[in-house]
Design an enzyme around this catalytic site. Structure first.
Site, mmCIF file in Angstrom:
data_model
loop_
_atom_site.group_PDB
_atom_site.id
_atom_site.type_symbol
_atom_site.label_atom_id
_atom_site.label_comp_id
_atom_site.label_asym_id
_atom_site.label_seq_id
_atom_site.Cartn_x
_atom_site.Cartn_y
_atom_site.Cartn_z
ATOM 1 N N ASN A 1 0.865 -1.184 0.000
ATOM 2 C CA ASN A 1 0.000 0.000 0.000
ATOM 3 C C ASN A 1 0.900 1.233 0.000
ATOM 4 O OD1 ASN A 1 -1.760 2.080 0.541
ATOM 5 N ND2 ASN A 1 -2.240 1.418 2.640
ATOM 6 N N LYS B 1 0.056 4.276 -0.142
ATOM 7 C CA LYS B 1 -0.560 5.475 0.452
ATOM 8 C C LYS B 1 -0.361 6.650 -0.521
ATOM 9 C CE LYS B 1 0.069 3.300 4.873
ATOM 10 N NZ LYS B 1 0.229 3.400 6.312
ATOM 11 N N HIS C 1 -9.237 1.200 5.598
ATOM 12 C CA HIS C 1 -7.904 1.397 6.183
ATOM 13 C C HIS C 1 -8.039 2.341 7.377
ATOM 14 C CE1 HIS C 1 -3.759 2.597 6.760
ATOM 15 N NE2 HIS C 1 -3.431 1.499 6.102
ATOM 16 N N GLU D 1 -6.399 4.782 8.301
ATOM 17 C CA GLU D 1 -6.237 6.215 7.971
ATOM 18 C C GLU D 1 -7.536 6.779 7.386
ATOM 19 O OE1 GLU D 1 -2.669 5.632 5.691
ATOM 20 O OE2 GLU D 1 -1.630 5.085 7.529
ATOM 21 N N GLU E 1 -4.690 -4.765 10.951
ATOM 22 C CA GLU E 1 -3.650 -3.739 11.087
ATOM 23 C C GLU E 1 -3.868 -2.987 12.404
ATOM 24 O OE1 GLU E 1 -1.880 -2.544 6.990
ATOM 25 O OE2 GLU E 1 -3.565 -1.248 7.417
ATOM 26 N N GLY F 1 3.224 2.436 10.763
ATOM 27 C CA GLY F 1 4.171 3.528 10.571
ATOM 28 C C GLY F 1 4.961 3.878 11.822
ATOM 29 N N SER G 1 4.103 -2.021 10.243
ATOM 30 C CA SER G 1 5.564 -2.096 10.379
ATOM 31 C C SER G 1 6.139 -3.460 9.989
ATOM 32 C CB SER G 1 5.999 -1.706 11.802
ATOM 33 O OG SER G 1 5.653 -0.348 12.053
#
Ligand code: 13P
Length: 254
Positions: free
Chosen positions: A9, A11, A98, A100, A170, A176, A216
């Site tokens: 991904n 992003k 996701h 985010e 996730e 991240g 990660s």
């Protein structure tokens, strides 16, 4: 046997030129270095999907996907991109939910359930993301949070549609941050998700669904994660932005 899927991904990273260069490198390295069974999915920004899909067409191991899509089929929704459009650009997968999108764009489970439907209606496969925040884990509500995300986002589906879904666990605290869930933590949640599916549908469907881990994932922790019986691949962020680190993660999957 369940399908193993490693997805990158990107992003909101890479210009088209940079992205095309990265995909060419990944494709060549995989041809030279990888004989394993995993499918590899490139998930760039919308603007790159058409070109990248054409570039990877001759490498059967590689597929493309999108990071989001509209819940509507078409119409006056300025700025939105439909699942049919993504299909016409060559995408196979669409990430839905996701963290985010949940966090910055206020996407909730009921909304995400409609997006899952739109993806399936277009004949594509959703990669449905779920995961708890650090606070939710610390106060021990993570199993409930995950159950709600899965139930409200997916459990309206028929058994035949459910089989087309990929789930990505996730944990928000691992995205991240450089902090991966331990293999035991990830395995525990993957087995839990599979048990929810078995309870709602049946054991065969639960055993057939690919559940990826994301957060990660790097070349040096991937092999251990992939040894777990219920971890069927990874949804990779940062490490998917470089060919060497991404291909090394793929190579960790037998
Ligand atoms: P990182 O691999 O950068 O932690 O991102 C994970 C992710 O969000 C993939 O969708």
């Amino acid at each position: 046997m369940r399908k193993k899927i490693i997805a990158g991904n990107w992003k909101m990273n890479k210009t088209l030129e940079e992205g095309m260069g990265l995909v060419s490198e990944v494709s060549n390295m995989l041809k030279d270095e990888y004989t394993g069974s995993a499918e590899v999915v490139i998930i760039p920004p919308f603007t790159h999907i058409n070109s990248i899909s054409k570039l990877i067409a001759e490498n059967p191991r590689l597929k493309s996907g999108a990071q989001n899509c509209s819940n509507h089929k078409s119409g006056a929704y300025t700025g939105e991109v439909s699942a049919d459009m993504l299909k016409s650009c060559g995408a196979t997968y669409v990430i839905i939910g996701h963290s985010e999108r949940r966090q910055y764009f206020n996407e909730h489970n009921d909304w995400l359930a409609k997006k899952v439907d739109a993806v399936l209606l277009a004949g594509l496969n959703p990669i449905y993301c779920c995961g708890e925040t650090l606070e939710e884990r610390e106060i021990n509500t993570h199993f409930n949070v995950l159950h709600t995300q899965i139930r409200e986002g997916l459990f309206h589906l028929s058994a035949s549609d459910m089989k087309k879904v990929v789930i990505a666990y996730e944990p928000v605290w691992a995205i991240g941050t450089g902090k991966t869930a331990s293999t035991e933590q990830a395995q525990e949640i993957h087995a839990f998700i599979r048990s929810l599916i078995a309870e709602k549908y049946d054991a065969d469907i639960a055993q057939s669904i690919t559940i990826q881990y994301g957060g990660s994932v790097k070349a040096d922790n991937a092999a251990e994660l992939f040894r777990s019986p219920d971890i069927d691949g990874a949804l990779v962020g940062g490490a998917a932005l470089q060919s060497r680190s991404f291909v090394d993660i793929v190579k960790a999957m037998a």
